[in-house]
Design a protein around this motif. Structure first.
Motif, PDB file in Angstrom:
ATOM      1  N   HIS A   4       9.669   0.999   8.696  1.00 43.77           N
ATOM      2  CA  HIS A   4       8.589  -0.004   8.701  1.00 43.77           C
ATOM      3  C   HIS A   4       8.348  -0.514   7.294  1.00 43.77           C
ATOM      4  CE1 HIS A   4       5.651   3.268   7.559  1.00 43.77           C
ATOM      5  NE2 HIS A   4       5.078   2.250   6.953  1.00 43.77           N
ATOM      6  N   THR A   5       7.730  -1.692   7.228  1.00 41.53           N
ATOM      7  CA  THR A   5       7.243  -2.213   5.963  1.00 41.53           C
ATOM      8  C   THR A   5       5.938  -2.941   6.233  1.00 41.53           C
ATOM      9  OG1 THR A   5       7.875  -3.379   3.918  1.00 41.53           O
ATOM     10  CG2 THR A   5       8.420  -4.454   6.007  1.00 41.53           C
TER      11      THR A   5
ATOM     12  N   LYS B 268      13.251   8.804   2.373  1.00 43.42           N
ATOM     13  CA  LYS B 268      13.540   7.388   2.669  1.00 43.42           C
ATOM     14  C   LYS B 268      15.044   7.108   2.761  1.00 43.42           C
ATOM     15  CE  LYS B 268       9.133   6.685   2.277  1.00 43.42           C
ATOM     16  NZ  LYS B 268       8.488   5.820   1.279  1.00 43.42           N
TER      17      LYS B 268
ATOM     18  N   GLY C 296       0.825  -1.206   0.000  1.00 43.71           N
ATOM     19  CA  GLY C 296       0.000   0.000   0.000  1.00 43.71           C
ATOM     20  C   GLY C 296       0.853   1.248   0.000  1.00 43.71           C
ATOM     21  N   GLY C 297       0.274   2.341   0.480  1.00 48.47           N
ATOM     22  CA  GLY C 297       0.992   3.604   0.460  1.00 48.47           C
ATOM     23  C   GLY C 297       0.858   4.276  -0.901  1.00 48.47           C
TER      24      GLY C 297
ATOM     25  N   GLY D  64       6.616  -1.719   0.508  1.00 44.86           N
ATOM     26  CA  GLY D  64       7.058  -0.337   0.614  1.00 44.86           C
ATOM     27  C   GLY D  64       8.009  -0.215   1.793  1.00 44.86           C
TER      28      GLY D  64
ATOM     29  N   THR E 168       3.726   4.997  -3.043  1.00 38.20           N
ATOM     30  CA  THR E 168       4.762   4.656  -4.033  1.00 38.20           C
ATOM     31  C   THR E 168       4.294   3.682  -5.110  1.00 38.20           C
ATOM     32  OG1 THR E 168       6.476   5.066  -2.379  1.00 38.20           O
ATOM     33  CG2 THR E 168       7.113   3.774  -4.314  1.00 38.20           C
TER      34      THR E 168
HETATM   35  C1  6PG Z   1       0.790   1.168   3.928  1.00 30.54           C
HETATM   36  C2  6PG Z   1       1.989   0.415   3.450  1.00 30.54           C
HETATM   37  C3  6PG Z   1       3.210   0.955   4.099  1.00 30.54           C
HETATM   38  C4  6PG Z   1       3.889   1.773   3.009  1.00 30.54           C
HETATM   39  C5  6PG Z   1       5.011   2.619   3.560  1.00 30.54           C
HETATM   40  C6  6PG Z   1       5.563   3.545   2.468  1.00 30.54           C
HETATM   41  O1  6PG Z   1      -0.275   0.573   4.101  1.00 30.54           O
HETATM   42  O2  6PG Z   1       0.942   2.397   4.058  1.00 30.54           O
HETATM   43  O3  6PG Z   1       1.896  -0.883   3.484  1.00 30.54           O
HETATM   44  O4  6PG Z   1       4.101  -0.005   4.578  1.00 30.54           O
HETATM   45  O5  6PG Z   1       4.384   0.885   2.028  1.00 30.54           O
HETATM   46  O6  6PG Z   1       4.487   3.406   4.621  1.00 30.54           O
HETATM   47  O7  6PG Z   1       4.499   4.379   2.070  1.00 30.54           O
HETATM   48  P1  6PG Z   1       4.680   5.417   0.845  1.00 30.54           P
HETATM   49  O8  6PG Z   1       4.781   4.594  -0.395  1.00 30.54           O
HETATM   50  O9  6PG Z   1       3.424   6.250   0.884  1.00 30.54           O
HETATM   51  O10 6PG Z   1       5.937   6.220   1.130  1.00 30.54           O
END
Ligand code: 6PG
Length: 245
Positions: free
Chosen positions: A151-152, A200, A41-42, A145, A44
Motif C-alpha cells: 500500500h501507499t 519492505k 505519514g507513517g 511511503g 519512515t
Molecule cells: C500512513 C502512511 C502509509 C505509510 C506506510 C509505511 O498514514 O501510515 O501514509 O502509507 O507511508 O504504511 O509506513 P512506515 O513508514 O511506518 O513503514
C-alpha cells in the motif's frame, strides 16, 4: 504515460533521509510563486522531516512559497499520536518559517466522507480547476511511503480504484482514513517513495517489477518518479542508480 521508476539504494536509513532531503531541495528550488509539497505519514519520513527542519537543509528551502499538503491522514484528532499532521508538525512544521496559511491539513472532524470531499475542494481551490491537466501537475513534490503489503498513502490492496475525477477518498479502516487518489498522487512534477527496512523487501521488489496488484505500483506518475531505499529493503533488487553515500 506513467514515468519509469528510478530506484536508488543507500547503505542505511540515515543516508536515505539525507538523499531524500537533498532531492526535496532540488525540486523545491523551482521558479514560480508556489511549491506544492505533499507529505506522507507513517514512521519512515520522520528522519527526513527532522533533517528539513535543520540547517543546512532548512536554509535552502523557500518556506515562504511552500504549501504543505498530506497524501493521507488517519481520521483522528490532529493532536492524536497516530496523526500524520502531528508527525509533520512535531518533526518539521514547528521549526520552519512556513506561513500558517500555507499548511493544509486534512480535516478529521465530522465524517470521513465529508472530510474527503472537503479536502478535495481544498486541493481544487489551490489548483484553480476541478480537472487535472496532465501538462500542469497539482503538486511539485509528492512523498510516499510503502507498506509491507504494497500500500501507499491509504490505498490498500483489494480496494476499488477511485474514479479518475476523484482526488480524495474516505477509506474504511480502523481508524478510518482519508487518502488522496492515485490520480491526485500521480499529478506531480516529482514523486519519491521512502522505503526502509527488511520488512519492505517484498513490496519493494513488487514495486520494482511493476506488479500492479500493489497499489503503490498503480500510481500514474507523470513526472520524475523515484524511490530512495536502504539496503535492507532492497536486498532483492539492484539499484538503478549509484546510491550516493
Ligand atoms: C500512513 C502512511 C502509509 C505509510 C506506510 C509505511 O498514514 O501510515 O501514509 O502509507 O507511508 O504504511 O509506513 P512506515 O513508514 O511506518 O513503514
Amino acid at each position: 504515460m506513467a514515468a519509469s521508476l528510478m530506484i536508488e539504494v543507500l547503505d542505511d536509513p540515515d543516508l536515505v533521509a539525507r538523499r531524500a532531503a537533498d532531492w526535496v531541495i532540488e525540486h523545491a528550488s523551482v521558479p514560480g510563486e508556489r511549491v506544492a509539497l505533499a507529505l506522507c505519514g507513517g514512521s519512515t519520513p520522520r528522519a527526513l522531516y527532522c533533517l528539513l527542519a535543520n540547517d543546512p537543509w532548512r536554509a535552502q528551502l523557500p518556506w515562504q512559497k511552500i504549501h504543505v499538503f498530506w497524501g493521507d491522514e488517519r481520521f483522528v484528532p490532529h493532536d492524536h499520536p497516530d496523526s500524520n499532521f502531528r508527525l509533520a508538525q512535531q518533526s518539521l512544521l514547528d521549526y520552519v518559517p512556513i506561513p500558517p496559511d500555507n499548511v493544509h491539513p486534512i480535516p478529521t472532524r465530522g465524517t470521513p466522507q465529508a472530510a474527503a470531499a472537503s479536502y478535495q475542494e481544498v486541493l481544487r481551490r489551490y489548483y484553480g480547476a476541478a480537472r487535472l491537466d496532465p501538462e500542469r501537475p497539482l503538486f511539485d513534490i509528492v512523498l510516499l511511503g510503502l507498506g509491507a503489503d504494497g500500500h501507499t498513502a491509504s490505498l490498500f490492496p483489494g480496494m476499488p480504484t477511485p474514479e479518475p475525477g476523484v482526488w480524495a477518498i474516505a477509506v474504511d479502516r480502523e481508524p478510518p482514513r482519508i487518502s488522496l487518489s492515485p490520480t491526485a498522487l500521480g499529478s506531480s512534477r516529482a514523486s519519491a517513495f521512502l522505503v526502509v527496512g527488511a520488512d519492505k523487501r517484498g513490496a519493494l521488489a513488487g514495486l520494482a517489477r511493476g506488479d500492479t496488484r500493489l497499489p503503490a505500483a498503480r500510481i500514474p506518475a507523470a513526472g520524475e518518479w523515484r524511490c530512495f531505499a536502504d539496503a535492507a529493503a532492497a536486498t532483492d533488487i539492484h539499484s538503478q542508480a549509484e546510491g550516493r553515500s
